[in-house]
Each structure stands twice: as C-alpha cells, then as structure tokens.
Design a protein around this motif. Structure first.
Motif, PDB file in Angstrom:
ATOM      1  N   ASP A  27       0.940  -1.358  -0.039  1.00 11.21           N
ATOM      2  CA  ASP A  27      -0.161  -0.084  -0.027  1.00 11.21           C
ATOM      3  C   ASP A  27       1.016   1.074   0.090  1.00 11.21           C
ATOM      4  O   ASP A  27       0.502   2.235  -0.771  1.00 11.21           O
ATOM      5  N   GLN A  29       3.691   1.462  -1.358  1.00 10.02           N
ATOM      6  CA  GLN A  29       4.547   1.384  -2.507  1.00 10.02           C
ATOM      7  C   GLN A  29       6.312   1.248  -2.319  1.00 10.02           C
ATOM      8  O   GLN A  29       6.909   1.623  -3.221  1.00 10.02           O
ATOM      9  N   PRO A  31       8.033  -1.219  -2.682  1.00 10.81           N
ATOM     10  CA  PRO A  31       8.909  -2.005  -3.788  1.00 10.81           C
ATOM     11  C   PRO A  31       9.161  -0.912  -4.972  1.00 10.81           C
ATOM     12  O   PRO A  31      10.131  -1.200  -5.552  1.00 10.81           O
ATOM     13  N   SER A  32       8.700   0.437  -4.996  1.00 13.05           N
ATOM     14  CA  SER A  32       8.910   1.199  -5.985  1.00 13.05           C
ATOM     15  C   SER A  32       9.717   2.370  -5.625  1.00 13.05           C
ATOM     16  O   SER A  32      10.175   3.127  -6.390  1.00 13.05           O
ATOM     17  N   ILE A  33      10.096   2.516  -4.442  1.00 11.94           N
ATOM     18  CA  ILE A  33      10.758   3.835  -3.779  1.00 11.94           C
ATOM     19  C   ILE A  33      12.202   3.663  -4.334  1.00 11.94           C
ATOM     20  O   ILE A  33      12.618   2.424  -4.264  1.00 11.94           O
ATOM     21  N   SER A  34      12.886   4.853  -4.528  1.00 10.13           N
ATOM     22  CA  SER A  34      14.453   4.843  -4.692  1.00 10.13           C
ATOM     23  C   SER A  34      15.065   4.431  -3.554  1.00 10.13           C
ATOM     24  O   SER A  34      14.781   4.747  -2.289  1.00 10.13           O
ATOM     25  N   HIS A  35      16.056   3.626  -3.758  1.00  6.68           N
ATOM     26  CA  HIS A  35      17.132   3.151  -2.658  1.00  6.68           C
ATOM     27  C   HIS A  35      18.005   4.417  -2.408  1.00  6.68           C
ATOM     28  O   HIS A  35      19.052   4.094  -1.779  1.00  6.68           O
ATOM     29  N   THR A 244      21.193  -1.561  -5.736  1.00  4.98           N
ATOM     30  CA  THR A 244      19.901  -1.615  -5.387  1.00  4.98           C
ATOM     31  C   THR A 244      19.537  -2.846  -4.539  1.00  4.98           C
ATOM     32  O   THR A 244      19.935  -4.001  -4.980  1.00  4.98           O
ATOM     33  N   LEU A 248      12.344  -4.344  -0.010  1.00  8.42           N
ATOM     34  CA  LEU A 248      11.186  -4.693   0.782  1.00  8.42           C
ATOM     35  C   LEU A 248      11.535  -5.897   1.932  1.00  8.42           C
ATOM     36  O   LEU A 248      10.966  -5.781   2.702  1.00  8.42           O
TER      37      LEU A 248
ATOM     38  N   HIS B   3      -1.729   7.116  -3.907  1.00  2.00           N
ATOM     39  CA  HIS B   3      -1.028   6.089  -4.866  1.00  2.00           C
ATOM     40  C   HIS B   3      -0.433   6.686  -5.913  1.00  2.00           C
ATOM     41  O   HIS B   3      -1.140   7.549  -6.796  1.00  2.00           O
ATOM     42  N   GLN B   4       0.936   6.603  -5.970  1.00  2.00           N
ATOM     43  CA  GLN B   4       1.645   7.323  -7.018  1.00  2.00           C
ATOM     44  C   GLN B   4       1.924   6.341  -8.310  1.00  2.00           C
ATOM     45  O   GLN B   4       2.166   5.334  -8.116  1.00  2.00           O
ATOM     46  N   THR B   5       2.110   7.108  -9.300  1.00  2.00           N
ATOM     47  CA  THR B   5       2.714   6.279 -10.577  1.00  2.00           C
ATOM     48  C   THR B   5       4.143   6.418 -10.924  1.00  2.00           C
ATOM     49  O   THR B   5       4.537   7.636 -10.688  1.00  2.00           O
ATOM     50  N   PHE B   6       4.758   5.218 -10.513  1.00  5.09           N
ATOM     51  CA  PHE B   6       6.103   5.458 -10.599  1.00  5.09           C
ATOM     52  C   PHE B   6       7.088   5.437 -12.072  1.00  5.09           C
ATOM     53  O   PHE B   6       6.661   4.214 -12.773  1.00  5.09           O
ATOM     54  N   PRO B  11      14.297   1.283  -8.856  1.00  8.59           N
ATOM     55  CA  PRO B  11      13.115   0.701  -8.562  1.00  8.59           C
ATOM     56  C   PRO B  11      12.089   1.517  -9.298  1.00  8.59           C
ATOM     57  O   PRO B  11      12.009   2.603  -9.262  1.00  8.59           O
ATOM     58  N   SER B  12      10.965   0.789  -9.893  1.00  2.16           N
ATOM     59  CA  SER B  12       9.765   1.382 -10.711  1.00  2.16           C
ATOM     60  C   SER B  12       8.360   0.990 -10.276  1.00  2.16           C
ATOM     61  O   SER B  12       8.307   0.271  -9.341  1.00  2.16           O
ATOM     62  N   ALA B  13       7.436   1.231 -11.376  1.00  2.46           N
ATOM     63  CA  ALA B  13       6.136   0.840 -11.021  1.00  2.46           C
ATOM     64  C   ALA B  13       6.212  -0.737 -11.107  1.00  2.46           C
ATOM     65  O   ALA B  13       7.056  -1.334 -11.876  1.00  2.46           O
ATOM     66  N   LEU B  14       5.477  -1.346 -10.245  1.00  2.00           N
ATOM     67  CA  LEU B  14       5.153  -2.916 -10.304  1.00  2.00           C
ATOM     68  C   LEU B  14       4.552  -3.328 -11.454  1.00  2.00           C
ATOM     69  O   LEU B  14       3.506  -2.495 -11.846  1.00  2.00           O
ATOM     70  N   PHE B  18       1.690  -8.123 -11.016  1.00  2.00           N
ATOM     71  CA  PHE B  18       2.496  -8.539 -10.005  1.00  2.00           C
ATOM     72  C   PHE B  18       1.636  -8.915  -8.437  1.00  2.00           C
ATOM     73  O   PHE B  18       1.851 -10.291  -8.168  1.00  2.00           O
ATOM     74  N   GLN B 189      13.998  -5.132 -10.943  1.00  3.66           N
ATOM     75  CA  GLN B 189      13.279  -3.981 -10.588  1.00  3.66           C
ATOM     76  C   GLN B 189      13.120  -2.774 -11.497  1.00  3.66           C
ATOM     77  O   GLN B 189      12.606  -1.653 -11.322  1.00  3.66           O
ATOM     78  N   PRO B 195       9.899  -6.055  -7.014  1.00  4.90           N
ATOM     79  CA  PRO B 195      10.703  -5.530  -6.212  1.00  4.90           C
ATOM     80  C   PRO B 195      12.284  -6.022  -6.332  1.00  4.90           C
ATOM     81  O   PRO B 195      12.454  -7.000  -6.687  1.00  4.90           O
TER      82      PRO B 195
END
Lengths: 362, 362
Positions: A27, A29, A31-35, A244, A248, B3-6, B11-14, B18, B189, B195
């Motif tokens: 929820d 997100q 898995p999508s955030i920048s490391h 990276t 998660l 909820h953002q669109t990556f 790491p990017s959008a799932l 998924f 990713q 992820p």
C-alpha cells in the motif's frame, strides 16, 4: 493444495504478522521507492535500530545486507582473513564455510567433531595464528548447538582472532555478548519467518579495521568490489547500500524485528525452550524415534534432529498428509532422520497438534 | 500517502499482474517450500523456459540467479577474465563495471565517450588481447543506448573476446542475437516491474569454458566460492542453486515473463517505442525542456533523459504532487535533468496523462 504448517529447517513458516506487513508495504509502494532517497534511509535506520535492540548490539556494530549467509561467508573470508581462518566443523554448513576458505586459496584450518557431536571447551585447540575463528551456534544439518558461554570463552581465550558466529537457523534465540565476539549473521527465511533472499551481517569495527589493513597492505589482494566490507560500511553510515538492495526484505525484517521486541526476546526464548522440551520429551518416550544428539547440552532448541527406526521419507509423507511439513535428514542421513524446525512463527498449540500427528505417523 | 505512478528508472512501477501472482504464490506457500525439492525445481525450470523463449536463447545458455547486477559484474570478472577485460564507458554504470575490474586488480582497459554520447562502430578500438568485452545496451545514468546491430557487429569483429551486454534497464526491449554474444544480464526492479533483490544472468557455455580454464590453469587464482560460474552452472543443470535463493522472486519473474510472452515481445517493443516517441516529441517542443541525447539513434526508449532550464528538483516536486514520481539527473546532473522511465508496466494512457502533468509543471 491445503494450507500446510511448515516446521521445516530451510525456508519455513512465515511469521504470523508477515502478510499484514507485506500488505502495508505494498500500500505504501515500498517496492517502487528509490534506494537513494530519504524514505529508504529511514527504512534502513529503522531496521538497524530494531536489530540493534533485539541483539543488544554495542555502538561499534554495523548491520549490513547480503544476498544470503553463503555470501556472508565469502565476504568474511575475503575481507577479514589474510591467511588463516580456523573453523570448528561439525556438520554440512560449518564444513561449507571451511571449504570456502579453500576455494579462496587461504591457508585455513579446521577441527572436526563427529556429526551429532558438539565441541567441549577443553578439547578445542585453536592455532595461535588464527585471524578469524568461525563458530556455529546452531549447526542446521545436525541440530547441534554451541552454548553461548562456550562461544564467549573461546572468544575471550583468543583475543587476537576475530570471532564470528553462525546463527543462521537460531537467531534471535542465542543470547550472545556482542562485546566479546566480532560478528554474527543469519538468514531471514529461518527463525524470522520471511521469504529467502536476504543475509543479515552484524559486524563490528575490528572486522572493518582488518579489511582496511588487508586492502592497504597486501599487494595484489582484492577484498571484492561492491560488497567489500569497507564499502558496505561506508554506505551503511549513510543508511544506504552499494547496489539496489532487497528494499522490501529490509523493510519487512525491520517490522518483524519490532514485533519480536514487542513480544519480548525473553518470552520468545522461553517459548522456544518450552516447545523444544515438548518435542524432545515426546521423542524420548516414543518407540521408533530417538533423539540424535546425545549430549543434552548440545541439543538445538530450534532444529530438532530425530533418528527414525523406519524410513523417514514415509513418516514425512504421512505427516504431510495430516498438514505438517518437516525436513528430512541431511546428506547421508536423509532417510534415517527427520528434522523439525522450532521457530518463533510456530505456536505452542501448533507444536501440541504436531506431536499428536507425529505420534500417529510413526 | 496517495497512490503514485512510478516512472522512476531505479525501482519502478510494479508490473500490473504482480500483485495477482504474489497472492497466488502466498496461497501456494511458495515462500516456505524447500529449495532442495521438486517444487522448487519446477519453478526454476518454468522461469528458465519463459526467459529462454522471451530472449530466444540458444541451447547453450543457462539462466542463473544472483543478488543484483552488481554481483553479476563481479562474477563475470572473477570467472571470465584472466587479465584483460575491455569496457566501453559512457556513464556511471558502465564506469562502475570497469572500476570493479580495477578493484579486482585486473589489467583491464576502457574507452570512454562523453556523458550523453554513444559509441560509433568506426571509432571504437578494441584491443586484440581483450578476453571480455563489456557493452551497455542502455546506460541508465545517461539514457544512451547502443543499437543492437552495433552490439552484434562488435561481437562479430572480436571473436576471441566474450561479449557481454548490460541490459539492466532495458530488457526485454533489445532484440539481441544471443548466438553472437556470450552473456547478458538485467535486474528485476526495472522493466520487469518487480521488487529489487534479484539479478538475472543469461550466460553461455563459452563463458563456462573460460571459467573452467581459469580454475584449472591459473595458479592461486580464485573464481569465488558458492557463486563461481562452474558451481552455479552445475546446480543449474539440476534446476537448483548453490544457496537458498530468492525463491519467491524467481517464481514471480517466471510468471511476469509468461505474461510478457502472452502479450508478445513485439507488442511490448512497439508500445515502448510509441510511448518513447510521445515523450521525446513532447520534450522537443516544450519550452524549458530539451532532449539530452543529441544523436536520435542513441536515445534510449526506456530511460528518457531531459535537460531542464530551471532546477529539476522543483519540477520533480510539482510532478509528484500531481501523482507521478520521476527520477532526477544522475550525479552532477542531479538538479539539471530529469529521467523518465518508460517500462512495460506503464500504459500509453498513463504516459498521455503524465505528459499533461509535465506540461503543467515546467
């Protein structure tokens, strides 16, 4: 497939709160955030602080992330041993760590004990030139532990060696005094009840100093690239990682460590002892089963190894049909033993239920 | 958080499917299964076969799993280079691969191009003694590609070198002829929408033969331990892995690769081109924005790098407030550029919507 209860010593049952934290992570997100951003830094910090508290880590410790405990073996040898590591070997995993030293062409040594036996303080002989002393709190293949006080005494008696402790399949059970040892490590798919893919390396500044010394002074010797200890440590100080990472996994580990703190490490330890005693007591009395590890002081509380009078594969199948998955024996003991994991993810009630099933299946 | 669109190049959008596959995996208790059992073997096989089809891999290819693309760089250098790798460097990631060779004390070489520039076949000079030629299909830091035909020609012109291709942030886009090259790799990713925590190494028997040669003939040289290529390959032949791997990641990768096959790789490529053209066309016309890569033939379809007339951090913030996450410039370009990922997880409609937002934010 029906929902099975996993009492397996490899990947095992997921921690009860795992799915809840996974849902929250998805929820948010994660898995999508920048490391390379602040959000990841605060995740790393939070997981670090939870593990720091869970293991009572002194100030001079870092918590680093690798792909597996196998990787941590390799990194320890590449970074903290110029020539001589020494390994107390009493099973497949302590042996593999020693074999890694040979594959890296180090001049390492080993002392072996029979499969199922542990090491007594008075019988161990650690060479004086040992740079890294490899101890195993819990040998997963044989279900044998080295009691904490023996680990502490060996570390104290060998002050010139870095003492590193394999707690892959027992952490957070062992109450190690991290001021006495220099490093310990575990994998998340055992007692932390997570999917595999993350090795957790607790390591102090004495190990870092050794890596720095090797990099500076040993002509032509490489300590590795992205995961050399000096670089891992440098990035850790910013709560970042060289590559990276498994973001998660790092997030979920922090949450489960916090849940373990909430429950209390002592409570987890007592519950583990209680469940282990239930299992050992039952096996001792049950015809057709026999406790493998002779010395009660060396019996693992988290991986219970049992000799079976009949083929263990058939027992394992019967048990599976009744909803529980357990492990076979390791290597040549595959069909002569069963291995039962007793991790924090499993409740007393589940072990009671399992004992009934085991009783009916032998 | 909303909820953002990556559209970030890290790491990017799932991938859209998924969560569905994750739910199925959890219901089937994939995270708890043994990595030494038949169930895992069939997962590995299924993922292998899907990737084999997706990339049209010839028979002599294995698909191996590491922790990251960083690890694959290290393993390639340790296993497939005695002395001389040669690197075409035009950004932070191709440079890092070259730097790894220095950290391993190899006598490697590099040819560099300016940040934002690509390599022309006629200007590249590959030394004759090159054992491994490191090419980058898509340099993530600069948004520069090396067209497939250039990769194939370089490989053909250097038959004594192993040609390895970085497609970390472009796979499955590039249509590589794997009979001409020897290895390629990516991270999950990016364009696979998963992820982070899994590096995927496609590698042929010529690389294996080189590793065997180094192990046999080079006195004192180590190719590593659990992840030396010979051992990875040996376990691959049984659809196993040396260590407990990221089982869940391997399962999910197979499912997403199957979905990509279902959709069609050509369709994915055409959609990627369509979305890339929409983005480049908009940027070209928009005041305050400028396409960074001068040569149209070198512009990446999957990582679009854009110069901004004003501080890019402010543009990124405005865009984030409207629901889209994009990347900053890399390194010294951090506040002068934006980087927009155009991966298969993102639909044409989402890119249309994003372009409106970008239009309002500059």
């Amino acid at each position: 497939m029906s929902h099975q209860t996993f009492l397996t010593p490899g990947p095992s049952a997921l921690y009860p709160s795992f799915e809840k934290h996974l849902r929250t992570a998805l929820d948010a997100q994660i898995p999508s955030i920048s490391h390379r951003g602040k959000k990841f830094q605060s995740i790393y910090r939070e997981t670090f602080e939870a593990l720091q508290e869970l293991f009572s880590l002194p100030e001079e410790y870092a918590v680093l992330f690798c792909g597996s405990a196998n990787e941590i073996w390799e990194r320890l040898l590449m970074n903290c041993v110029e020539k001589h590591s020494f390994h107390l070997v009493n099973g497949a995993f302590s042996k593999k760590f020693y074999q890694f030293s040979q594959q890296l062409h180090l001049q390492s040594g080993q002392q072996t004990a029979a499969f199922g036996a542990g090491f007594e303080l008075e019988n161990t002989q650690i060479p004086k030139d040992t740079e890294l002393l490899a101890l195993t709190h819990n040998e997963t293949s044989a279900g044998v532990i080295m009691p904490e006080e023996v680990i502490h005494q060996l570390a104290t008696q060998n002050p010139d060696a870095l003492t590193v402790v394999d707690m892959v399949s027992s952490a957070p059970y062992p109450q190690l005094d991290f001021r006495k040892i220099d490093s310990a490590y575990f994998s998340v798919q055992k007692a932390f009840g997570m999917p595999a893919g993350l090795g957790v390396w607790l390591v102090n500044k004495a190990c870092l100093a050794k890596a720095e010394e090797i990099e500076k002074n040993i002509e032509g010797r490489s300590t590795g690239t992205y995961h050399r200890l000096t670089h891992l440590w440098e990035t850790f100080e910013k709560f970042e990682t060289p590559e990276t990472p498994n973001v998660l996994g790092i997030y979920l580990l922090g949450k489960i460590a916090q849940d373990m703190l909430q429950k209390g490490r002592d409570t987890i330890r007592k519950e583990t002892d209680l469940k282990a005693n239930m299992l050992y007591d039952f096996v001792e009395k049950k015809e057709g089963l026999e406790i493998f590890v002779q010395n009660p002081a060396h019996r693992s509380p988290t991986v219970i190894v049992v000799n079976t009078a009949t083929e263990s594969s058939k027992i394992i199948q019967k048990i599976a049909a009744k909803g529980f998955e357990i492990g076979s024996g390791y290597g040549e003991y595959k069909n002569k033993q069963i291995r039962i994991a007793n991790f924090p993810a499993t409740s007393v009630a589940q072990i009671e239920e399992f004992i009934k099933v085991l009783d009916q299946s032998v």
